[in-house]
Each structure stands twice: as C-alpha cells, then as structure tokens.
Write a protein that holds these residues in place. Sequence first.
Motif, PDB file in Angstrom:
ATOM      1  N   LEU A 290      61.754  86.716 -38.805  1.00 49.47           N
ATOM      2  CA  LEU A 290      62.687  86.417 -39.887  1.00 49.47           C
ATOM      3  C   LEU A 290      61.925  85.951 -41.137  1.00 49.47           C
ATOM      4  CD1 LEU A 290      65.601  84.644 -37.984  1.00 49.47           C
ATOM      5  CD2 LEU A 290      65.567  86.967 -38.942  1.00 49.47           C
ATOM      6  N   LYS A 291      60.880  85.195 -40.938  1.00 49.02           N
ATOM      7  CA  LYS A 291      60.036  84.771 -42.059  1.00 49.02           C
ATOM      8  C   LYS A 291      59.343  85.975 -42.693  1.00 49.02           C
ATOM      9  CE  LYS A 291      56.176  81.698 -43.176  1.00 49.02           C
ATOM     10  NZ  LYS A 291      55.209  80.694 -42.631  1.00 49.02           N
ATOM     11  N   GLU A 292      58.837  86.878 -41.861  1.00 54.04           N
ATOM     12  CA  GLU A 292      58.158  88.073 -42.376  1.00 54.04           C
ATOM     13  C   GLU A 292      59.126  88.991 -43.112  1.00 54.04           C
ATOM     14  OE1 GLU A 292      54.809  88.099 -38.798  1.00 54.04           O
ATOM     15  OE2 GLU A 292      56.386  89.637 -38.837  1.00 54.04           O
ATOM     16  N   LEU A 293      60.348  89.118 -42.594  1.00 47.57           N
ATOM     17  CA  LEU A 293      61.355  89.952 -43.253  1.00 47.57           C
ATOM     18  C   LEU A 293      61.712  89.403 -44.628  1.00 47.57           C
ATOM     19  CD1 LEU A 293      63.581  90.624 -40.137  1.00 47.57           C
ATOM     20  CD2 LEU A 293      62.502  92.398 -41.539  1.00 47.57           C
ATOM     21  N   LYS A 294      61.870  88.106 -44.719  1.00 43.37           N
ATOM     22  CA  LYS A 294      62.172  87.496 -46.014  1.00 43.37           C
ATOM     23  C   LYS A 294      61.011  87.702 -46.986  1.00 43.37           C
ATOM     24  CE  LYS A 294      63.545  83.119 -48.145  1.00 43.37           C
ATOM     25  NZ  LYS A 294      63.877  81.694 -47.898  1.00 43.37           N
ATOM     26  N   ARG A 295      59.807  87.580 -46.478  1.00 41.98           N
ATOM     27  CA  ARG A 295      58.623  87.741 -47.332  1.00 41.98           C
ATOM     28  C   ARG A 295      58.493  89.171 -47.852  1.00 41.98           C
ATOM     29  NH1 ARG A 295      53.060  86.194 -44.534  1.00 41.98           N
ATOM     30  NH2 ARG A 295      53.663  87.983 -43.226  1.00 41.98           N
ATOM     31  N   GLN A 296      58.754  90.152 -47.009  1.00 42.04           N
ATOM     32  CA  GLN A 296      58.599  91.526 -47.452  1.00 42.04           C
ATOM     33  C   GLN A 296      59.685  91.928 -48.461  1.00 42.04           C
ATOM     34  OE1 GLN A 296      58.595  94.129 -44.052  1.00 42.04           O
ATOM     35  NE2 GLN A 296      60.799  94.424 -44.075  1.00 42.04           N
ATOM     36  N   ASP A 297      60.819  91.233 -48.423  1.00 45.16           N
ATOM     37  CA  ASP A 297      61.882  91.504 -49.397  1.00 45.16           C
ATOM     38  C   ASP A 297      61.564  90.913 -50.770  1.00 45.16           C
ATOM     39  OD1 ASP A 297      63.399  92.937 -47.617  1.00 45.16           O
ATOM     40  OD2 ASP A 297      64.669  91.241 -47.035  1.00 45.16           O
TER      41      ASP A 297
END
Length: 305
Positions: A290-297
């Motif tokens: 979830l942290k990685e998904l937010k970062r890539q957005d």
Amino acid sequence: MHLLKRPPRTRATGLLLLLLLCLAMPPAWAQVPSPDAMRAQFAALREKGTGELVNSSVYLRSTESADRMQGEVHAVIDEPFEQVRQELARADRWCDVLILHINVKYCRATRTAAGEQLVSGVGRKFDQPLSEVYWVRFGFKVAADRSDHLLVELRAPSGPLATRDYRIVVEVVPHTGGQSLVRMTYSYGFGTAARWAMKTYLATLGRGKSGFTVVGQSADGQPIRVDGVRGVVERNTLRYYLALQSRLQSHDAPRTAQLQQSLQRWFSATERYAEQLHEMERADYVAMKLKELKRQDTTAPPPPG
C-alpha cells in the motif's frame, strides 16, 4: 582499358557499417505461434503430469542453457477469454499485475516515441527507497489480439543482477466452459557479471531455498527439488503468474477495491507454496505494498539514462 577494382578497405568498411546497423537495430519481438500449438503443449503436460502444481490446472517447468534461464507456467484460469483479453491488452493494467510481486517496488506505464513502456523498479523483499532499486524499462507489445488469441510481450534490454534481454511473455486462448488457457514465460540472458551476482545471492539471501521441479529423492523418500539459479527462476516465474491470476480474479471489484483484493489474493496464493515463496507475514506485505502503491501514484519515474 583497365577495369577499376573496389579497394578491399571499402568492402571491409561496408561490412563494418552493416554490422553496426544490425547492432543498432532493436531486438526482434517474439514470433506469433499458433493457438493450437499452445493447446497441444498444455494437453501434453496434462497427459504426462510434467511440472504439475495444482490438480491438472497449473504446470511449471524451467530450462537452463549456457547463457539463458527460462521459467514457464501453463494454466487454466476461471476467467472468460474476452475479459482477460480486455485487461491484458492494455499497458496500464500490467502495472497492477507487476506491483503485486514482492520484489517490484514501482511501476508506471508511459508512452515514448518507440511505443508504450512500463518503467519498473525492482528491489529487495522489504520496504526500500526508490534510490536503491534497479530500474527495468519494459517495452510493451501486443503481438496478437484476436477473438481467439492474445499474445503480449514485455521486453527490456537489461534486468536486475546484471541480467540482459529480460522478458515476460503471456499468451492466452479460450478454453472450455468459459475458462481461459494461459501460458506465461519469464526469461533472461546472462553473462559473467550476472553469474557472479547470482552466486553471491545464492550464498547469502538465497541460501537454502529451492524451486519446484523434483530432481531426485532423499534416503528417507522425500523429494529433492531443484535449487540454485533454476530454483530462483521457478520461484519468480510462479510469483509473476500468481500476480497475473490474482489481478484477473479481482476485475469485478470496484476500481478502488481491485488492488486491495489483488494483494490479498496474491499473498494467499503464494502461501500455498510457503516452503518456496514465503518471505513475510500478510500484514507486513499488505502494508508495504500500500505504501509502494501510494508512492508510485505520486512519484514520477526517473528519466531514461
């Protein structure tokens, strides 16, 4: 009257120019096979039971040559072909697949002069800043998109651990009963640098881990499974396939819930093979992703270079 002969150095120069032109040309994409060939391969695997993992529906095999490793999954999935086709023929949907893999830290679909591209950051099996990941730029190509056949290829000139010609190829055809037949191939080339990098990994972080192919039997009758580089390839091939399967199984959910469902499905699927694939607990995996998904957005990919 004397005929002028072409100087030898001119001929040599022409050959050199031809060689440089060939080296400058992009590598050829995969040739489009017949859908019937894929069905015949799956029927042969089912008949022999070669590499069977789940009830005659998932088969895994791997090959190793002097300079290339390859893993391959053949599987039947409970998703209609047209739905699979609509999902996988789009580059942006593939980032929803790749990011599920525990080693993929970032993915963004972009468009370049050469075509669509997936910019992927590959790293360790824990939370990591993007400054420490290895960037893989996959060219994205739909080689076949018909009512009875889909073939998609992701191809990068280089990959992690000094590998080269990094490929993920997925082929899908309709199967009986509204199902789809899928073949996913994961492969890469390697040289001396990659061999040393992999040797270091196997002596440290990869120590004691195995793949799935049975290569022998212990004195007490237990199966001995392949290890080393083939074990690494088999584990990653199955992780990528389970990411594909998990994403497709979540397509009916609202967009905001699809990735959450995909994460849960991927972790549950990998836990069926915990001996080979378990790396962390579910809550830690989901929180990290979830942290990685937010970062890539919110973070743009690095420029080519």
